[in-house]
Enzyme design. Structure first.
Site, PDB file in Angstrom:
ATOM      1  N   GLY A   1     -13.101  -5.775   2.041  1.00 46.39           N
ATOM      2  CA  GLY A   1     -12.499  -6.798   2.906  1.00 46.39           C
ATOM      3  C   GLY A   1     -13.509  -7.803   3.435  1.00 46.39           C
ATOM      4  N   ASN A   2     -14.779  -7.394   3.534  1.00 46.64           N
ATOM      5  CA  ASN A   2     -15.789  -8.299   4.086  1.00 46.64           C
ATOM      6  C   ASN A   2     -16.160  -9.425   3.117  1.00 46.64           C
ATOM      7  OD1 ASN A   2     -17.070  -6.199   2.536  1.00 46.64           O
ATOM      8  ND2 ASN A   2     -19.013  -7.029   3.224  1.00 46.64           N
TER       9      ASN A   2
ATOM     10  N   LYS B   1      -1.559   5.676   7.315  1.00 48.98           N
ATOM     11  CA  LYS B   1      -2.429   4.498   7.231  1.00 48.98           C
ATOM     12  C   LYS B   1      -1.972   3.434   8.242  1.00 48.98           C
ATOM     13  CE  LYS B   1      -5.163   1.420   5.270  1.00 48.98           C
ATOM     14  NZ  LYS B   1      -6.600   1.492   5.347  1.00 48.98           N
TER      15      LYS B   1
ATOM     16  N   LYS C   1      -7.449   0.680  -2.173  1.00 45.61           N
ATOM     17  CA  LYS C   1      -7.950  -0.193  -3.250  1.00 45.61           C
ATOM     18  C   LYS C   1      -9.059   0.465  -4.075  1.00 45.61           C
ATOM     19  CE  LYS C   1     -12.072  -2.400  -1.816  1.00 45.61           C
ATOM     20  NZ  LYS C   1     -12.417  -1.449  -0.784  1.00 45.61           N
TER      21      LYS C   1
ATOM     22  N   LYS D   1     -14.101   5.709  -1.293  1.00 46.59           N
ATOM     23  CA  LYS D   1     -15.055   5.098  -2.235  1.00 46.59           C
ATOM     24  C   LYS D   1     -15.757   6.192  -3.044  1.00 46.59           C
ATOM     25  CE  LYS D   1     -16.080   1.284   0.875  1.00 46.59           C
ATOM     26  NZ  LYS D   1     -14.843   0.560   0.547  1.00 46.59           N
TER      27      LYS D   1
HETATM   28  P1  ADP Z   1     -14.252  -1.970   2.646  1.00 39.57           P
HETATM   29  O1  ADP Z   1     -13.506  -3.059   3.316  1.00 39.57           O
HETATM   30  O2  ADP Z   1     -15.393  -2.475   1.843  1.00 39.57           O
HETATM   31  O3  ADP Z   1     -13.376  -0.998   1.909  1.00 39.57           O
HETATM   32  P2  ADP Z   1     -14.646   0.113   4.664  1.00 39.57           P
HETATM   33  O4  ADP Z   1     -14.758  -0.276   6.106  1.00 39.57           O
HETATM   34  O5  ADP Z   1     -13.387   0.744   4.215  1.00 39.57           O
HETATM   35  O6  ADP Z   1     -14.999  -1.199   3.830  1.00 39.57           O
HETATM   36  O7  ADP Z   1     -15.867   1.092   4.280  1.00 39.57           O
HETATM   37  C1  ADP Z   1     -17.199   0.721   4.531  1.00 39.57           C
HETATM   38  C2  ADP Z   1     -17.672   1.346   5.835  1.00 39.57           C
HETATM   39  O8  ADP Z   1     -17.856   2.763   5.667  1.00 39.57           O
HETATM   40  C3  ADP Z   1     -19.032   0.915   6.322  1.00 39.57           C
HETATM   41  O9  ADP Z   1     -18.970  -0.281   7.059  1.00 39.57           O
HETATM   42  C4  ADP Z   1     -19.488   2.104   7.178  1.00 39.57           C
HETATM   43  O10 ADP Z   1     -19.298   1.826   8.538  1.00 39.57           O
HETATM   44  C5  ADP Z   1     -18.554   3.230   6.796  1.00 39.57           C
HETATM   45  N1  ADP Z   1     -19.191   4.505   6.456  1.00 39.57           N
HETATM   46  C6  ADP Z   1     -18.719   5.710   6.863  1.00 39.57           C
HETATM   47  N2  ADP Z   1     -19.470   6.709   6.404  1.00 39.57           N
HETATM   48  C7  ADP Z   1     -20.468   6.158   5.675  1.00 39.57           C
HETATM   49  C8  ADP Z   1     -21.566   6.695   4.934  1.00 39.57           C
HETATM   50  N3  ADP Z   1     -21.775   8.000   4.830  1.00 39.57           N
HETATM   51  N4  ADP Z   1     -22.400   5.827   4.320  1.00 39.57           N
HETATM   52  C9  ADP Z   1     -22.180   4.500   4.403  1.00 39.57           C
HETATM   53  N5  ADP Z   1     -21.161   3.936   5.094  1.00 39.57           N
HETATM   54  C10 ADP Z   1     -20.292   4.738   5.719  1.00 39.57           C
HETATM   55 MG    MG Z   2     -11.831   0.279   2.792  1.00 41.26          MG
END
Ligand code: ADP
Ligand code: MG
Length: 310
Positions: free
Chosen positions: A12-13, A128, A211, A273
């Site tokens: 999303g970023n 969600k 996603k 992820k």
């Molecule tokens: P996106 O929009 O890219 O899907 P998300 O917010 O869903 O982003 O996931 C990315 C976030 O996951 C990061 O900003 C971080 O705060 C969080 N996060 C949680 N656990 C971890 C980890 N073990 N290592 C890295 N990031 C993590």
């Molecule tokens: Mg996400």
């Protein structure tokens, strides 16, 4: 000859950084920056399928609509709208970037439907959160009026929660493959894809698909060599958020699976992820990567991000 195929999932970023105003010009500015790394890979001769999140945008659409009396917008339609909105932004920004570099490649965005199982447990336990925050009284009214399931959010207030079922199949897989094989850059699976169930006929449902999991399924089905998940952190950290946090530079999928099973990664963010990468590698993928949106080229070269090997 088919060049190496990468499925790249943009977080999303790519459109909005945390805390930024959500106006359209900010989104354009971010997308223009985000596509540079993708153009680098195209310039090097890689084939790309690009997927993307839609959290803030789908939230915005649902918020606008909730202000209308007696107009209900099903979530499948809202997701379809964001596929057009964000797909268009990526398409135009990437085209412009490629033209600047003298590359003549077509970028095409497809409306992408993802089959989910109607007996998926997620439909019984919606979890969600999407859209705006409401007071307890407002939440009660929305449940009475629209039948929405409302849940208290950790950040305070009440939010609508919807099912997030597992993606089972991608209805446009052969079209995507055909386009890639013929040299097109494809944007697919926007916002995780439009959630569809099948009875006698296909039908959209009120749900959102993760996603990263949808991108993993897509990558396996089109036989991609690499899955690259781009987000707002450098990669996967151990002990994330603690003093002793440490970037995992490379890891074997079986070791990552162990960490995942110990509950090291939270469900709403890094968890899906990691799971997406594990599934991709178990289904024949060669390498999966997680890293920062601006580092696509270096991540592929193994210089940055987390490399996950099979
Ligand atoms: P996106 O929009 O890219 O899907 P998300 O917010 O869903 O982003 O996931 C990315 C976030 O996951 C990061 O900003 C971080 O705060 C969080 N996060 C949680 N656990 C971890 C980890 N073990 N290592 C890295 N990031 C993590
Ligand atoms: Mg996400």
């Amino acid at each position: 000859m088919q060049s190496d195929l990468i499925v790249i999932a943009m977080g999303g970023n790519a459109f909005l950084k945390k805390g930024e105003p959500d106006d359209i010009s900010t989104q354009w500015r971010n997308v223009k920056k985000s596509v540079k790394g993708l153009a680098d890979l195209i310039e090097k001769g890689y084939s790309l399928v690009i997927t993307h999140g839609n959290g803030p945008q789908v939230g915005k659409i649902l918020e606008w609509v909730s202000k209308q009396e007696d107009f209900i917008l099903p979530i499948d339609i809202a997701v379809a709208m964001t596929q057009g909105w964000l797909g268009y932004m990526i398409e135009i920004s990437l085209k412009n970037e490629l033209i600047k570099r003298g590359l003549n490649k077509e970028v095409v965005c497809i409306v992408n439907n993802i089959l989910v199982d109607k007996s998926d447990e997620a439909f019984i336990k919606p979890s969600k959160p999407i859209g705006s925050y409401y007071s307890k009284e407002e939440a009660k009214k929305l449940t009475e009026k629209f039948g929405w399931v409302m849940s208290r959010d950790v950040r305070g207030g009440y939010r609508r929660v919807v099912p997030s079922p597992e993606p089972m199949d991608n209805l446009e897989i052969s079209s995507i493959k055909h386009l890639v094989d013929n040299g097109y850059i494809v944007i697919a699976c926007g916002g995780g894809g439009i959630p569809i169930i099948k009875n006698e006929e296909y039908k959209g449902v009120d749900a959102v698909i993760d996603k990263d999991l949808a991108s993993s399924l897509l990558a396996s089905r089109i036989g991609a060599k690499y899955l690259m998940i781009l987000t707002d952190v450098e990669g996967i950290y151990r002990n994330y958020g603690k003093e002793n946090m440490e970037l995992i530079k490379e890891i074997h999928v079986s070791d990552l699976e162990k960490l995942y099973s110990y509950g090291e990664f939270p469900p709403g963010s890094m968890g899906p992820k990691v799971l997406a990468c594990i599934k991709f590698l178990k289904n024949g993928g060669e390498r999966a990567m997680i890293g920062h949106l601006e580092d696509a080229s270096e991540i592929l070269r193994g210089k940055k991000g987390t490399q996950i090997y099979k």
